[in-house]
Design an enzyme around this catalytic site. Structure first.
Site, PDB file in Angstrom:
ATOM      1  CE  LYS A 139      -2.349   0.119  13.509  1.00  0.00           C
ATOM      2  NZ  LYS A 139      -3.399   0.333  12.498  1.00  0.00           N
TER       3      LYS A 139
ATOM      4  CE  LYS B   9      -2.403  -3.398   4.640  1.00  0.00           C
ATOM      5  NZ  LYS B   9      -3.089  -2.113   5.050  1.00  0.00           N
TER       6      LYS B   9
ATOM      7  CD  GLU C 166      -8.671 -13.150  11.104  1.00  0.00           C
ATOM      8  OE1 GLU C 166     -10.116 -12.818  10.344  1.00  0.00           O
ATOM      9  OE2 GLU C 166      -8.491 -13.228  11.809  1.00  0.00           O
TER      10      GLU C 166
ATOM     11  CE1 TYR D   4       0.190   4.356  -1.216  1.00  0.00           C
ATOM     12  CE2 TYR D   4       1.270   1.403  -0.725  1.00  0.00           C
ATOM     13  CZ  TYR D   4       0.271   2.653  -1.166  1.00  0.00           C
ATOM     14  OH  TYR D   4      -0.239   2.811   0.833  1.00  0.00           O
TER      15      TYR D   4
ATOM     16  CE  LYS E  38      -3.721  -4.139   7.842  1.00  0.00           C
ATOM     17  NZ  LYS E  38      -4.810  -2.995   7.965  1.00  0.00           N
TER      18      LYS E  38
ATOM     19  NE  ARG F  12       1.175   1.168  10.902  1.00  0.00           N
ATOM     20  CZ  ARG F  12       1.269  -0.363  11.494  1.00  0.00           C
ATOM     21  NH1 ARG F  12       2.387  -0.174  11.829  1.00  0.00           N
ATOM     22  NH2 ARG F  12       0.666  -1.058  11.551  1.00  0.00           N
TER      23      ARG F  12
END
Ligand code: PBG
Length: 331
Positions: free
Chosen positions: A224, A255, A240, A319, A200, A210
């Protein structure tokens, strides 16, 4: 040997009708590949459209069940439910995440009773619940890894107990998959599936999400980047994923999606694991805005999902899931 010479070879032969094109197509999208992310609010007064995401709304429980019902009719069988937590329930440690009767937990419980065969996915991360908008707890303004993992383990158990089919750690702490797997196993949740947001990236494409969950205001410009991946890296993504697979991830996710198709392709090729991708809020909003303004045809949405499949993802969070499922059915 394949004859590659013109005129004996004419690749247009296999493009001359829809039927032959369909017959030789290498990739297709079906409603089995689609996961619909949805936003849940606690009260009717918090419900309504997300301004930065055309066509996306935050729903209160009963409305959300009606929406889910609709999507199920169109063939969608998996939903990722994100809570939009009112600011008076947010605090420094995101304690509402661990409240055993918070409104997401209650929703998941009812979901699993109503639709035992439909898949519910719940994020494991604290950002919807923290007053600072970060995915973990802070000490001296830094997200502290191991202490956060402990809370994530507890959160995962609560979500699993409430009936979530899949828990999806989206926080990017080191070692969290192992901690969550042990916590689930120790609490009779051996069969709960872990979908790891394994690679990510610290992406600006999450902006509209957000907005939707209200964490943008809480973050107040903070980034972040000390836990999500550097957007310039690709070897690190494989590192990862390797770690998450070793720690017990059942499915790995990349992502964002479209700007990271190279990562999806490498991960699928190297690990041959069930691999999902998230077409995130910013990607969705870009395409839908361009469609609604007449700059692009609406078929770009399905084309974008085909690109995920071509790159190697087995399923896609989008979405546009319902809209695409309808489109495929009407074809
Ligand atoms: C929270 C989370 C985020 C998204 C999914 N889970 C945002 C973030 O990490 O800030 C983004 C989804 C989207 O943009 O559609 N950990």
């Amino acid at each position: 040997m394949i004859n590659r010479k013109y005129p004996s070879t004419r690749l247009r032969r296999l493009r001359q009708s829809k039927t032959i094109r369909d017959l030789v197509a290498e990739n297709t999208v079906s409603s089995n590949d689609l996961i619909e992310p949805m936003f849940l609010v606690n009260s009717k007064s918090d419900a309504g459209p997300v301004n930065s995401m055309p066509g996306v709304e935050r729903f209160e429980k009963d409305q959300l069940f009606r929406e889910i019902e609709e999507s199920i009719k169109h063939g969608i069988k998996a939903f990722a439910i994100f809570p939009v937590v009112p600011s008076d329930l947010k605090d420094e440690s995101g304690s509402y995440a661990l409240s055993a009767d918070n409104f997401l937990i209650n929703f998941l419980r009812e979901f699993s009773e109503r639709y035992p065969d439909v898949i519910s996915i719940a994020d494991v991360a604290l950002d919807p619940y923290t007053s600072h908008g970060h995915d973990g707890i802070l000490a001296n303004d830094i997200v502290i890894n191991d202490e956060t993992n402990e809370l994530l383990g507890k959160q995962a158990v609560l979500l699993a107990d409430a009936g979530a089919t899949i828990v999806a750690p989206s926080d990017m702490m080191d070692g969290r998959i192992g901690v969550i797997r042990s916590a689930l196993d120790a609490n009779k949740n051996k069969d709960t599936i872990i979908l790891s947001y394994a690679a990510k990236f610290a992406s600006s494409f999450y902006g509209p999400f957000r907005d939707a969950v209200g964490s943008k205001t809480n973050l107040a410009g903070a980034s972040k980047k000390t836990y999500q991946m550097d957007v310039r890296n690709s070897d690190e993504a494989l590192h990862e994923v390797a770690i998450d697979v070793d720690e017990g991830a059942d499915i790995v996710m990349i992502k964002p999606g479209m700007p990271y198709l190279d990562i999806i392709s490498k991960v699928k090729e190297k690990f041959q694991m069930p691999t999902f991708a998230y077409q995130v809020s910013g990607e969705y909003s870009m395409l839908s805005k361009a469609i609604s303004q007449g700059l692009l045809d609406k078929s770009v949405m399905l084309e974008s999902i085909v690109s995920f499949k071509r790159a190697g993802s087995d399923a896609v969070l989008t979405y546009a899931a319902k809209q695409i499922a309808k489109e495929i059915k009407d074809e």
